[in-house]
Design an enzyme around this catalytic site. Structure first.
Site, PDB file in Angstrom:
ATOM      1  CG  ASP A   1      -2.017   0.701   1.100  1.00 39.53           C
ATOM      2  OD1 ASP A   1      -3.294   0.263   0.892  1.00 39.53           O
ATOM      3  OD2 ASP A   1      -2.019   2.240   1.025  1.00 39.53           O
TER       4      ASP A   1
ATOM      5  CD  GLU B   1     -17.068  -1.685   3.240  1.00 35.34           C
ATOM      6  OE1 GLU B   1     -17.230  -1.191   4.200  1.00 35.34           O
ATOM      7  OE2 GLU B   1     -16.938  -1.215   2.215  1.00 35.34           O
TER       8      GLU B   1
ATOM      9  CG  LEU C   1     -36.602  -7.756  -1.977  1.00 36.73           C
ATOM     10  CD1 LEU C   1     -38.017  -8.941  -2.158  1.00 36.73           C
ATOM     11  CD2 LEU C   1     -37.119  -6.725  -3.014  1.00 36.73           C
TER      12      LEU C   1
ATOM     13  CB  CYS D   1     -19.512  -0.848  -3.664  1.00 34.22           C
ATOM     14  SG  CYS D   1     -17.893  -1.688  -3.233  1.00 34.22           S
TER      15      CYS D   1
ATOM     16  CE  LYS E   1     -16.167   2.228  -5.871  1.00 33.05           C
ATOM     17  NZ  LYS E   1     -16.115   0.920  -6.887  1.00 33.05           N
TER      18      LYS E   1
HETATM   19  C1  UDX Z   1     -12.078  -0.190  -3.667  1.00 35.89           C
HETATM   20  C2  UDX Z   1     -13.171  -0.087  -4.344  1.00 35.89           C
HETATM   21  O1  UDX Z   1     -13.971   0.825  -3.614  1.00 35.89           O
HETATM   22  C3  UDX Z   1     -14.096  -1.186  -4.720  1.00 35.89           C
HETATM   23  O2  UDX Z   1     -14.666  -0.776  -6.070  1.00 35.89           O
HETATM   24  C4  UDX Z   1     -12.766  -1.967  -5.500  1.00 35.89           C
HETATM   25  O3  UDX Z   1     -13.441  -3.064  -6.216  1.00 35.89           O
HETATM   26  C5  UDX Z   1     -11.765  -2.116  -4.890  1.00 35.89           C
HETATM   27  O4  UDX Z   1     -11.120  -0.795  -4.185  1.00 35.89           O
HETATM   28  P1  UDX Z   1     -11.693  -0.748  -0.896  1.00 35.89           P
HETATM   29  O5  UDX Z   1     -10.809  -1.837  -0.613  1.00 35.89           O
HETATM   30  O6  UDX Z   1     -13.127  -0.279  -0.093  1.00 35.89           O
HETATM   31  O7  UDX Z   1     -12.628  -1.113  -2.288  1.00 35.89           O
HETATM   32  O8  UDX Z   1     -10.953   0.525  -1.205  1.00 35.89           O
HETATM   33  P2  UDX Z   1      -9.841   1.447  -0.176  1.00 35.89           P
HETATM   34  O9  UDX Z   1     -10.499   1.170   1.358  1.00 35.89           O
HETATM   35  O10 UDX Z   1      -9.973   2.814  -0.417  1.00 35.89           O
HETATM   36  O11 UDX Z   1      -8.681   0.727  -0.442  1.00 35.89           O
HETATM   37  C6  UDX Z   1      -7.857   1.275  -1.491  1.00 35.89           C
HETATM   38  C7  UDX Z   1      -6.347   0.973  -0.893  1.00 35.89           C
HETATM   39  O12 UDX Z   1      -5.378   1.429  -2.106  1.00 35.89           O
HETATM   40  C8  UDX Z   1      -6.035   2.019   0.003  1.00 35.89           C
HETATM   41  O13 UDX Z   1      -5.402   1.507   1.201  1.00 35.89           O
HETATM   42  C9  UDX Z   1      -4.880   2.906  -0.523  1.00 35.89           C
HETATM   43  O14 UDX Z   1      -3.890   3.511   0.321  1.00 35.89           O
HETATM   44  C10 UDX Z   1      -4.496   2.027  -1.565  1.00 35.89           C
HETATM   45  N1  UDX Z   1      -3.680   2.847  -2.812  1.00 35.89           N
HETATM   46  C11 UDX Z   1      -4.419   3.580  -3.602  1.00 35.89           C
HETATM   47  C12 UDX Z   1      -2.395   2.187  -3.378  1.00 35.89           C
HETATM   48  O15 UDX Z   1      -1.820   1.715  -2.508  1.00 35.89           O
HETATM   49  N2  UDX Z   1      -1.949   2.684  -4.341  1.00 35.89           N
HETATM   50  C13 UDX Z   1      -2.367   3.746  -4.928  1.00 35.89           C
HETATM   51  O16 UDX Z   1      -1.985   4.345  -6.172  1.00 35.89           O
HETATM   52  C14 UDX Z   1      -3.908   4.164  -4.707  1.00 35.89           C
HETATM   53  C1  UDX Z   2     -21.813  -4.518  -1.813  1.00 38.10           C
HETATM   54  C2  UDX Z   2     -21.998  -5.857  -2.563  1.00 38.10           C
HETATM   55  O1  UDX Z   2     -23.206  -6.344  -1.728  1.00 38.10           O
HETATM   56  C3  UDX Z   2     -20.948  -6.776  -2.775  1.00 38.10           C
HETATM   57  O2  UDX Z   2     -21.298  -7.891  -3.333  1.00 38.10           O
HETATM   58  C4  UDX Z   2     -19.934  -5.847  -3.300  1.00 38.10           C
HETATM   59  O3  UDX Z   2     -18.734  -6.713  -3.415  1.00 38.10           O
HETATM   60  C5  UDX Z   2     -19.558  -4.410  -2.897  1.00 38.10           C
HETATM   61  O4  UDX Z   2     -20.831  -3.957  -2.791  1.00 38.10           O
HETATM   62  P1  UDX Z   2     -21.454  -3.643   0.639  1.00 38.10           P
HETATM   63  O5  UDX Z   2     -21.583  -2.194   0.128  1.00 38.10           O
HETATM   64  O6  UDX Z   2     -20.039  -3.894   1.574  1.00 38.10           O
HETATM   65  O7  UDX Z   2     -21.439  -4.750  -0.573  1.00 38.10           O
HETATM   66  O8  UDX Z   2     -22.611  -3.870   1.742  1.00 38.10           O
HETATM   67  P2  UDX Z   2     -24.389  -4.301   1.318  1.00 38.10           P
HETATM   68  O9  UDX Z   2     -24.408  -5.524   2.113  1.00 38.10           O
HETATM   69  O10 UDX Z   2     -24.393  -4.712  -0.017  1.00 38.10           O
HETATM   70  O11 UDX Z   2     -24.972  -2.951   1.593  1.00 38.10           O
HETATM   71  C6  UDX Z   2     -24.945  -1.808   0.846  1.00 38.10           C
HETATM   72  C7  UDX Z   2     -26.081  -1.180   1.288  1.00 38.10           C
HETATM   73  O12 UDX Z   2     -27.404  -1.400   0.916  1.00 38.10           O
HETATM   74  C8  UDX Z   2     -26.055  -0.600   2.653  1.00 38.10           C
HETATM   75  O13 UDX Z   2     -26.145   0.649   2.948  1.00 38.10           O
HETATM   76  C9  UDX Z   2     -27.297  -1.535   3.529  1.00 38.10           C
HETATM   77  O14 UDX Z   2     -27.725  -0.794   4.402  1.00 38.10           O
HETATM   78  C10 UDX Z   2     -28.060  -1.426   2.159  1.00 38.10           C
HETATM   79  N1  UDX Z   2     -29.171  -2.191   1.899  1.00 38.10           N
HETATM   80  C11 UDX Z   2     -29.012  -3.495   1.982  1.00 38.10           C
HETATM   81  C12 UDX Z   2     -30.613  -2.130   2.234  1.00 38.10           C
HETATM   82  O15 UDX Z   2     -30.812  -0.702   2.168  1.00 38.10           O
HETATM   83  N2  UDX Z   2     -31.539  -3.026   2.084  1.00 38.10           N
HETATM   84  C13 UDX Z   2     -31.326  -4.475   1.983  1.00 38.10           C
HETATM   85  O16 UDX Z   2     -32.142  -4.898   1.765  1.00 38.10           O
HETATM   86  C14 UDX Z   2     -29.870  -4.528   1.745  1.00 38.10           C
END
Ligand code: UDX
Ligand code: UDX
Length: 434
Positions: free
Chosen positions: A30, A156, A255, A265, A268
């Site tokens: 990282d 998450e 649902l 996720c 975006k």
């Molecule tokens: C992110 C995206 O939100 C998701 O859609 C994608 O599939 C995977 O990356 P997440 O793991 O939650 O998911 O992102 P984040 O917690 O922001 O982690 C990204 C990491 O990459 C950070 O720790 C950042 O420091 C690191 N990074 C970023 C590098 O090491 N090098 C870079 O050039 C940019």
């Molecule tokens: C999501 C996808 O589920 C996962 O497969 C992908 O890899 C990353 O994005 P995440 O964003 O970590 O995962 O959480 P998720 O459990 O999907 O919830 C997303 C949002 O939807 C939360 O704000 C949750 O509260 C909301 N949600 C989920 C609802 O409002 N209603 C539901 O029935 C389920």
């Protein structure tokens, strides 16, 4: 197998740790030295159930190491996972500057040995082709590699479990050699879980991820549409959705109506998919409606609060739950942030509590009161708003809460309580769609 993980966020750190647990030699990289320092001390920079223990276990066996120096790791690894963030640009398109940067860093360090570069980050269709072009353009040696798409479906809060017991493994590879390498990476998991493996083209794999997330977001917005209908028509959305979901073709998951989806996720990824549709000349109104309904979920909830409290100015309001969902400390696009900011701008005094997300919340909204337990946050308030479905909140002593509040009014954005029981206890209670 020697594996590199570039980017140790929720996705990269969980993936790297689990791959180490399968027996691979994993190095996580990282560019944030603070994160790496913490990880070297065995501390997880994020709250994710079971992750810190698994990091400790695999650090001890020597299968999992951390560094902020990408060069030597690229040279030494057979498979390199790109797990950096892909944030949205103003126009909704995914910003791929970090993916490009990492591709260039790989190019500068790639040697003559064959490597598989894996796009794990969620990216628009055809990104792998761009990654390939970038590596070819910037590599000095005759680079031998394939770019593969291997989307991640972890949620998450249950990230470790989702990775260890996946519904499916998707491998998008256009060469036999790359397919074989990826099957070797996942062999321990496939042997252990019998998880179905879908081997598809690179472009299909990229679309599977955007398609899955858009479908899940559509289900949630549909549930919120039913909730809005039920509120106007005098029906109960939970009864309606329960029965709808019992149809096996539909399914009960995702649902649940509420105050809308947040997180890093869904918002975006559906914006990026909408942009892809526009670029391809395809009508994107379905995705646009999903976004609109999601925005209206939190707006309608706020209207409910304003209608009941009449004047917001100078009211003491408790907010329980700031994380975008339960079991995480993540507040990215959390509906609670929007709600707190709006109530605060209308003059409310907010008293907040979250079991894990307060450290992150304090950075985003420093000027509200935070408390170390839910009862302290509720003491003396005129209304309580629930924004996250933490189990801790479901088990609260409601009688005690009623005594602590000046006026017993509850707005439950996640439908964690039963309206009839709340009425019996003497609360004015508002859920969503009920
Ligand atoms: C992110 C995206 O939100 C998701 O859609 C994608 O599939 C995977 O990356 P997440 O793991 O939650 O998911 O992102 P984040 O917690 O922001 O982690 C990204 C990491 O990459 C950070 O720790 C950042 O420091 C690191 N990074 C970023 C590098 O090491 N090098 C870079 O050039 C940019
Ligand atoms: C999501 C996808 O589920 C996962 O497969 C992908 O890899 C990353 O994005 P995440 O964003 O970590 O995962 O959480 P998720 O459990 O999907 O919830 C997303 C949002 O939807 C939360 O704000 C949750 O509260 C909301 N949600 C989920 C609802 O409002 N209603 C539901 O029935 C389920």
């Amino acid at each position: 197998m020697k594996i590199a993980i570039i980017g140790t966020g929720y996705v990269g750190l969980t993936t790297g740790t689990c791959l180490a647990d399968f027996g691979h030699q994993v190095t996580c990289v990282d560019n944030d030295p603070k994160k790496i320092e913490k990880l070297k001390q065995g501390k997880s920079p994020i709250f994710e159930p079971g992750l810190e223990e698994l990091i400790a276990k695999n650090k001890q066996t020597g299968n999992l190491i951390f560094t902020d120096e990408i060069g030597p790791v690229v040279k030494d690894s057979e498979v390199i996972f790109i797990c950096v963030n892909t944030p949205p640009k103003e126009d909704g398109h995914a910003d791929l500057k970090y993916v490009e940067k990492v591709a260039r860093e790989i190019a500068e360090n790639i040697n003559g040995e064959y490597k598989v570069i894996v796009d794990k980050s969620t990216v628009p269709v055809k990104t792998a082709e761009k990654v390939k072009e970038t590596i070819l353009r910037y590599s000095i040696d005759q680079a031998k590699f394939d770019v593969v798409s291997n989307p991640e479906f972890l949620k998450e809060g249950t990230a470790v479990k989702d990775t260890m017991e996946p519904d499916r493994i998707v491998i998008g590879a256009d060469s036999q050699k790359a397919k074989e390498k990826m099957l070797e990476v996942y062999k321990p998991l496939i042997d252990k879980t019998n998880a179905p493996v879908k081997i598809v083209s690179v472009r299909s794999a990229e679309l599977i991820k955007h398609g899955a997330n858009t479908f899940l977001a559509t289900k949630i917005s549909f549930a919120n549409l039913i909730a809005q209908t039920c509120e106007e028509a005098g029906a109960d959305a939970l009864e309606v959705l329960e029965a709808i979901g019992l149809d096996e073709r539909i399914g009960r998951y995702f649902l649940n109506p509420g105050i809308g989806f947040g997180g890093s996720c869904f918002p975006k990824d559906i914006a990026a998919y909408k942009k892809t549709l526009e670029i391809l000349g395809i009508d994107s109104s379905l995705v646009e409606s999903v976004q609109k309904i999601n925005e209206s979920a939190i707006e309608k909830f706020l209207q409910k609060i304003e209608k009941e409290l009449w004047v917001i100015d100078n009211k003491e309001i408790a907010v329980l739950g700031i994380a975008f969902k339960a079991n995480t400390d993540d507040i990215r696009n959390a509906p609670a942030l929007k709600l707190i900011k709006k109530l605060k701008s209308d003059g409310a005094n907010i008293q907040a509590y979250d079991p894990q997300a307060m450290e992150n919340a304090k950075k985003e909204i420093p000027d509200i009161k935070y408390f170390d337990n839910p009862y302290e946050a509720i003491k003396g308030v005129e209304a309580l708003v629930i924004c996250t479905e933490w189990d801790e909140f479901k088990n609260l002593d409601l009688q005690k809460i009623k005594e602590l509040m000046v006026t017993p009014i509850i707005f439950d954005g996640r439908n964690i309580f039963n309206p009839a029981k709340m009425k019996e206890l003497g609360f004015r209670y508002y859920g969503v769609g009920r």
